[in-house]
Motif scaffolding. Structure first.
Motif, PDB file in Angstrom:
ATOM      1  N   UNK A 105      20.694  84.763  52.358  1.00 51.61           N
ATOM      2  CA  UNK A 105      19.290  84.672  51.330  1.00 51.61           C
ATOM      3  C   UNK A 105      20.009  83.680  50.098  1.00 51.61           C
ATOM      4  N   UNK A 106      21.128  83.795  49.878  1.00 50.08           N
ATOM      5  CA  UNK A 106      21.976  83.081  48.887  1.00 50.08           C
ATOM      6  C   UNK A 106      22.127  81.518  49.089  1.00 50.08           C
ATOM      7  N   UNK A 107      22.658  81.265  50.416  1.00 54.09           N
ATOM      8  CA  UNK A 107      22.886  79.921  50.916  1.00 54.09           C
ATOM      9  C   UNK A 107      22.957  79.862  52.187  1.00 54.09           C
TER      10      UNK A 107
ATOM     11  N   UNK B 153      35.047  78.638  49.642  1.00 53.70           N
ATOM     12  CA  UNK B 153      35.567  78.295  48.269  1.00 53.70           C
ATOM     13  C   UNK B 153      35.304  76.703  48.239  1.00 53.70           C
ATOM     14  N   UNK B 154      35.795  76.122  49.345  1.00 53.66           N
ATOM     15  CA  UNK B 154      35.696  74.586  48.967  1.00 53.66           C
ATOM     16  C   UNK B 154      34.466  73.951  49.198  1.00 53.66           C
ATOM     17  N   UNK B 155      33.653  74.465  50.177  1.00 58.53           N
ATOM     18  CA  UNK B 155      32.028  73.922  50.032  1.00 58.53           C
ATOM     19  C   UNK B 155      31.360  74.398  49.035  1.00 58.53           C
TER      20      UNK B 155
ATOM     21  N   UNK C 102      31.830  72.877  45.753  1.00 55.14           N
ATOM     22  CA  UNK C 102      31.246  71.399  45.681  1.00 55.14           C
ATOM     23  C   UNK C 102      29.746  71.525  45.325  1.00 55.14           C
ATOM     24  N   UNK C 103      29.065  72.776  45.852  1.00 58.75           N
ATOM     25  CA  UNK C 103      27.664  73.269  45.578  1.00 58.75           C
ATOM     26  C   UNK C 103      27.510  73.497  44.203  1.00 58.75           C
ATOM     27  N   UNK C 104      28.683  74.125  43.552  1.00 57.51           N
ATOM     28  CA  UNK C 104      28.193  74.349  42.211  1.00 57.51           C
ATOM     29  C   UNK C 104      28.312  73.325  41.329  1.00 57.51           C
ATOM     30  N   UNK C 105      29.348  72.433  41.834  1.00 57.46           N
ATOM     31  CA  UNK C 105      29.637  71.256  40.700  1.00 57.46           C
ATOM     32  C   UNK C 105      28.128  70.414  40.971  1.00 57.46           C
ATOM     33  N   UNK C 106      27.714  70.495  42.146  1.00 52.60           N
ATOM     34  CA  UNK C 106      26.406  69.486  42.258  1.00 52.60           C
ATOM     35  C   UNK C 106      25.196  70.408  41.776  1.00 52.60           C
TER      36      UNK C 106
END
Length: 574
Positions: free
Chosen positions: A150-152, A255-257, A260-264
């Protein structure tokens, strides 16, 4: 499992309630990361304190609800597991009582003790773990995966890929460990056997100053057990590093991917933290599941050993005729007709072509060298073993056609090494007849020449005996055992060298009392004393499992070389 269900169905209400409690607890656990994400994203990040306090209060209330439900489930699961263990132990013990001497020797008493204690404890632990954790782990995993999807959904694919790899690793490791769990229990059997043998024979050990030898034997058995446990553990412990490696790789990837999603802007900070929390929950659930699987594997090895005993058909049991219980022993005459006997697995016959007739009320002395199968022959009368061929008849009826309860209740046996049980003297005597009156008990004790020494004790018949009658002498123990057998007024009495620890005068008094108290009872006496042989109505001389001669003492002194050797060896020359 069918046998276990016969016990578990007593606790079916608990078994039904427990999964619902587990479900509530798991929901309380798995919903918390969502609240945490809300606190971070809707409260901390925007500075809204009301969201933090309100959501935090919900988290506390949900945690308290989960705690209460967990406590209730612990109580229910503990009660069910302990009850199951108690009932299974009773079932197994009752089964052991039905086994013959041969069956017990095949399993060994040390192994049976291990199965009654250690093996059942392992199954009991698994029942408790199953009710508390077995359903919790997969439920937590499913719900955690549901929430991370549900989150991602993109990040969730990392976990979905990792779970099958983890499951396969756990399966392979436990499959290799299972054979070692069986060997561990066998090593426990051996260690228990060493301890039991040492404690039973502790007086012999001390009298021969062999404490060091016994200590070394114990150390060797203990080290064998240690080494086998280590070998099994070395395989099992590889589960956790493998899980940690796979999960750490998964965390790093998330954490890596995720970063990146948090930054975008595709993912919020709170959602990423919730994602990591769910990852921890999945890791915990997998670790708990692996622990359960490991415990199940060990318990499975123990279960096989328990079922082996429960499924064992006693080698001696009532025949179809015996189950009808229509034959009763009224006289006690005994006939052996062309009897051959060998112990199960033996290559040679222990008894060969044994034939004789003992009439009601006769006293038969059985003599012969050590190893001539005297005890083996008399143990066929109460059907402690079955003949290989031929017949043993009591009152003209084959012993196989009697109900075993009838057979054993009408035949009294006093062995040379009869054991007494922990308890009072009167408790031990009442084994012969539980409803015996005090007058009957005293009559039997006087006949066995036991009354006087019993009354010399401060507490008389209420004197407490230690394990195996350790606080009375060998002769006193034998006389208590004789009194115990006399109390049931048997139709057939077998005395297997049971007066070897008393002096000749006492033995003759006991013999005279037997004739007066049980004048209609057929008595078989295994003896090496010529005085006892001379007082018998008939003597059977055995040599190498065959009858060398049968007759009265006066007849045998004329025709039996074996009897002559025994007779003249005990004469005093002046």
């Amino acid at each position: 499992m069918k046998k276990y269900w016969q016990i578990l169905k007593k606790y079916k209400v608990n078994l039904i309630v427990s999964p619902f409690l587990v479900l509530i607890f798991v929901l309380c656990e798995t919903i918390q990361p969502l609240f945490m994400a809300k606190i971070i994203d809707k409260g901390v990040m925007v500075g809204d304190l009301s969201v933090v306090t309100t959501t935090g209060l919900y988290m506390i209330l949900i945690s308290l609800a989960g705690l209460v439900v967990s406590i209730i489930n612990v109580f229910i699961s503990s009660r069910t597991a302990i009850g199951f263990g108690t009932d299974l132990r009773t079932l197994l013990f009752n089964k052991i009582q039905q086994l013959s001497f041969f069956d017990i020797d095949r399993f060994s008493s040390a192994s049976l003790i291990t199965r009654l204690t250690n093996d059942i404890s392992k199954i009991q632990q698994v029942i408790q773990m199953a009710m508390r954790i077995l359903l919790r782990s997969p439920l937590m995993m499913v719900l955690a995966v549901f929430f991370v999807v549900r989150i991602n959904s993109d990040l969730a694919m990392i976990l979905v890929a990792a779970i099958p790899i983890l499951s396969l690793a756990v399966y392979i490791i436990l499959k290799k460990a299972f054979p070692f769990f069986i060997k561990v229990q066998q090593k426990v059997d051996r260690l228990n056997g060493v301890v039991r043998e040492n404690l039973i024979n502790i007086r012999v050990v001390k009298s021969f100053v062999r404490e060091d030898f016994e200590a070394n034997k114990f150390v060797n058995s203990s080290e064998d057990l240690r080494d086998m446990v280590i070998r099994a553990s070395n395989i099992v412990v590889t589960i956790f590093p493998a899980m940690q490696l796979i999960m750490n790789i998964s965390v790093t990837a998330i954490l890596w991917f995720g970063g990146r999603k948090v930054i975008s802007g595709e993912l919020e900070v709170g959602q990423l933290i919730a994602f990591v929390n769910y990852l921890s929950q999945i890791l915990i659930s997998l670790m708990l599941l692996s622990m359960i699987m490991m415990s199940f594997s060990r318990a499975s090895a123990s279960s096989e050993r328990i079922i082996e005993v429960l499924d064992t058909e006693p080698s001696l049991k009532d025949t179809a005729e015996g189950l009808l219980d229509k034959h009763k022993i009224n006289e006690g005459s005994v006939v052996f007709r062309n009897v051959f006997f060998r112990y199960d697995g033996g290559e040679n016959d222990v008894l060969k072509d044994i034939s004789f007739h003992a009439k009601q009320g006769e006293t038969i002395a059985v003599v012969g060298a050590t190893g001539s199968a005297k005890s083996s022959m008399l143990q066929l009368i109460p059907r402690l073993y079955d003949v290989a061929s031929g017949e043993v008849l009591i009152d003209g009826v084959n012993v196989k056609d009697y109900n075993l309860d009838e057979l054993h209740s009408r035949i009294g046996m006093v062995l040379q090494n009869n054991e007494l049980f922990t308890g009072t003297i009167i408790d031990n005597l009442k084994w012969g007849k539980p409803d015996a009156t005090n007058e009957e008990i005293e009559e039997a004790a006087k006949a066995a020449q036991a009354h006087d020494f019993i009354m010399s004790f401060t507490d008389g018949y209420e004197t407490l005996l230690g394990r195996g009658g350790i606080n009375v002498s060998g002769g006193q123990k034998q006389r208590i055992c004789i009194a115990r057998a006399l109390l049931r007024k048997p139709k057939i009495l077998i005395l297997d060298d049971s007066t070897s620890a008393v002096d000749s005068d006492t033995e003759q008094k006991i013999r005279a009392n037997l004739d007066a108290l049980l004048h209609d009872t057929t008595v078989f006496i295994i003896t090496q004393r010529i005085n006892t042989m001379q007082s018998a109505d008939k003597v059977i001389v055995l040599e190498d499992g065959e009858i060398d001669a049968i007759g009265t003492p006066s007849e045998l002194i004329e025709k039996s070389k074996v009897y002559q050797e025994i007779y003249y060896s005990q004469q005093i020359a002046f």
